[in-house]
Each structure stands twice: as structure tokens, then as C-alpha cells.
Design a protein around this motif. Structure first.
Motif, PDB file in Angstrom:
ATOM      1  N   PHE A   1     -12.097  -9.670  -8.956  1.00 23.47           N
ATOM      2  CA  PHE A   1     -10.599  -9.592  -8.546  1.00 23.47           C
ATOM      3  C   PHE A   1     -10.719  -8.333  -7.360  1.00 23.47           C
ATOM      4  O   PHE A   1     -11.544  -7.498  -7.552  1.00 23.47           O
ATOM      5  N   ILE A   2      -9.729  -8.569  -6.776  1.00 20.60           N
ATOM      6  CA  ILE A   2      -9.470  -7.460  -5.595  1.00 20.60           C
ATOM      7  C   ILE A   2      -8.083  -6.969  -6.076  1.00 20.60           C
ATOM      8  O   ILE A   2      -7.121  -7.836  -6.125  1.00 20.60           O
ATOM      9  N   VAL A   3      -7.786  -5.698  -6.141  1.00 19.26           N
ATOM     10  CA  VAL A   3      -6.454  -4.989  -6.431  1.00 19.26           C
ATOM     11  C   VAL A   3      -6.261  -4.309  -5.259  1.00 19.26           C
ATOM     12  O   VAL A   3      -6.750  -3.225  -5.131  1.00 19.26           O
ATOM     13  N   ALA A   4      -5.031  -4.547  -4.502  1.00 18.16           N
ATOM     14  CA  ALA A   4      -4.717  -3.741  -3.548  1.00 18.16           C
ATOM     15  C   ALA A   4      -3.456  -3.189  -3.855  1.00 18.16           C
ATOM     16  O   ALA A   4      -2.314  -3.818  -4.354  1.00 18.16           O
ATOM     17  N   SER A   5      -3.304  -1.718  -4.029  1.00 18.39           N
ATOM     18  CA  SER A   5      -2.125  -1.083  -4.787  1.00 18.39           C
ATOM     19  C   SER A   5      -2.101   0.326  -3.965  1.00 18.39           C
ATOM     20  O   SER A   5      -2.973   1.013  -3.469  1.00 18.39           O
ATOM     21  N   GLY A   6      -0.911   0.842  -4.238  1.00 15.33           N
ATOM     22  CA  GLY A   6      -0.458   1.918  -3.563  1.00 15.33           C
ATOM     23  C   GLY A   6       0.557   2.001  -2.716  1.00 15.33           C
ATOM     24  O   GLY A   6       1.113   0.954  -2.041  1.00 15.33           O
ATOM     25  N   SER A   7       0.871   3.165  -2.133  1.00 14.52           N
ATOM     26  CA  SER A   7       2.054   3.394  -1.120  1.00 14.52           C
ATOM     27  C   SER A   7       1.537   2.769   0.155  1.00 14.52           C
ATOM     28  O   SER A   7       0.383   3.108   0.618  1.00 14.52           O
ATOM     29  N   ARG A   8       2.365   2.207   1.054  1.00 14.89           N
ATOM     30  CA  ARG A   8       2.164   1.463   2.279  1.00 14.89           C
ATOM     31  C   ARG A   8       2.349   2.881   3.421  1.00 14.89           C
ATOM     32  O   ARG A   8       3.363   3.667   3.176  1.00 14.89           O
ATOM     33  N   ARG A   9       1.621   2.870   4.337  1.00 12.37           N
ATOM     34  CA  ARG A   9       2.059   3.808   5.373  1.00 12.37           C
ATOM     35  C   ARG A   9       3.343   3.249   6.107  1.00 12.37           C
ATOM     36  O   ARG A   9       3.580   2.201   6.353  1.00 12.37           O
ATOM     37  N   PRO A  10       4.162   4.303   6.599  1.00 13.37           N
ATOM     38  CA  PRO A  10       5.431   3.854   7.374  1.00 13.37           C
ATOM     39  C   PRO A  10       5.167   2.691   8.354  1.00 13.37           C
ATOM     40  O   PRO A  10       6.150   2.045   8.556  1.00 13.37           O
ATOM     41  N   ALA A  11       4.069   2.651   9.099  1.00 12.35           N
ATOM     42  CA  ALA A  11       3.913   1.630  10.334  1.00 12.35           C
ATOM     43  C   ALA A  11       3.893   0.319   9.465  1.00 12.35           C
ATOM     44  O   ALA A  11       4.418  -0.715  10.280  1.00 12.35           O
ATOM     45  N   TYR A  12       3.669   0.128   8.522  1.00 13.28           N
ATOM     46  CA  TYR A  12       3.513  -1.171   7.672  1.00 13.28           C
ATOM     47  C   TYR A  12       4.695  -1.288   6.853  1.00 13.28           C
ATOM     48  O   TYR A  12       4.781  -2.374   6.108  1.00 13.28           O
TER      49      TYR A  12
END
Length: 190
Positions: free
Chosen positions: A134-145
Motif C-alpha cells: 500500500f501507498i498512503v498519501a496523507s496530510g495537508s496540501r501546500r497552498p500551491a496545490y
């Protein structure tokens, strides 16, 4: 190779303290300070490790706070791969008022990734994700994204199952969730 790989594009050093009372226009003398490595994917990897599993965290870091994040993760014994940034890693801080009945959470923005830094993140993820379940991408995104969707990586969804997690908060889940799943007190020893 760990079964779970996490990606944190906007990690943080979570700083927590307490004050007897929050009042405007006065200096507030804080209690002991606690610092923890944070950010969605880093937190997921920490929990997986605490539960006896294996995970590796891929995350960005920069400046003096990025160096401090590295030290905190080393202390936790977390497997990791960092991607250096030109700008500093962000901090966030929580102030508990009184006996902890009220918390004030201040989330600072993180740096904006350049196209080159973003590509290095994807390359690092590709390098460590070989054989991962598994790949887990999690967390706040930067303002540019915030205004755009995350770039699609051809390997996601084909070579590896991918899990996108959201961060449960009291606002999203209500006060019952806070009582049932509370983190240690901000002033508790780590």
C-alpha cells in the motif's frame, strides 16, 4: 521491504504546550513544551510501527526545522526517506487551556514545492515503493496545490493499491471521537 509506504508532502513539527488561561494582550507563560514529528503520512507510519507493522515514510524537509524533524524521526526509530527542500519545514502548535478542556490549534503554512522538488518526491516514492502492498498519501496540501488535484502518477492504481486517508478532527467527527481517541496530553512526557 515494508508493506506500507507513506507520502507526506507538508510535514510538520507539532509543538504542544499549555497555559492556565488564554487572554488577549497579555504575555502567556506556557507550561512544558512537547515536540513531535507530524504530518499525515508520518503519523500513519508511526501508528503502523507502534502496532508492530513495517512502514517507510517518504516526506519533504528543509531548513533548521527540517533538521529537527529528522532528529525527532530518528528518536522514534521510523524508517524514512526524506526529500530536501529549499524552504523550511513548517511547524504547528497547540495550546491547551487550563486542564485541557479547550485546545487552540495553530497550523502554519508549509513551503511551496518547485516542479523539481515535486518530481524528486515522486522519484523517491517510486524508489521505495517497490514491493509495497500500500501507498498512503496523507496530510495537508501546500497552498500551491489547493486549487488543483494531485498529479497522477502512472504507477498508482496499477502496480500498487493506493489509499488516500483524511485526517479525523474533532470538528469532522464530534466530541465523542475526541474522548474515545484522544492523543496524550500536550504536556505529557514523550
Amino acid at each position: 521491504m515494508p508493506h506500507i509506504v507513506t507520502l507526506t508532502l507538508n510535514p510538520t513539527i507539532d509543538v504542544a504546550t499549555s497555559v492556565p488561561e488564554v487572554t488577549p494582550e497579555h504575555k502567556l507563560r506556557c507550561g512544558p513544551v512537547r515536540r513531535d514529528p507530524g504530518g499525515g503520512g508520518i503519523n500513519v507510519a508511526r501508528v503502523v510501527r507502534e502496532l508492530g507493522g513495517e512502514a517507510i515514510a517518504v516526506y519533504t524537509r528543509g531548513g533548521a526545522t527540517g533538521s529537527q524533524l529528522e532528529e525527532l524521526l530518528e528518536e522514534k526509530g521510523l524508517l524514512r526517506r526524506s526529500v530536501p527542500l529549499q524552504d523550511a519545514t513548517r511547524e504547528s502548535f497547540t495550546v491547551a487551556e487550563g486542564t485541557g478542556a479547550r485546545e487552540y490549534r495553530f497550523i502554519l503554512p508549509g513551503p511551496t514545492l518547485s516542479e523539481r522538488e515535486w518530481q524528486r518526491c515522486l522519484n523517491a516514492l517510486e524508489d521505495v515503493a517497490v514491493g509495497a502492498a500500500f501507498i498512503v498519501a496523507s496530510g495537508s496540501r501546500r497552498p500551491a496545490y489547493r486549487r488543483t488535484s494531485m498529479p497522477v502518477w502512472p504507477g498508482w492504481g496499477s502496480a500498487w493499491p493506493c489509499a488516500w486517508w483524511w485526517t479525523p478532527t474533532v470538528r469532522r467527527c464530534g466530541p465523542r471521537w475526541k474522548r474515545a481517541c484522544s492523543w496524550p496530553s500536550p504536556t505529557a512526557a514523550s
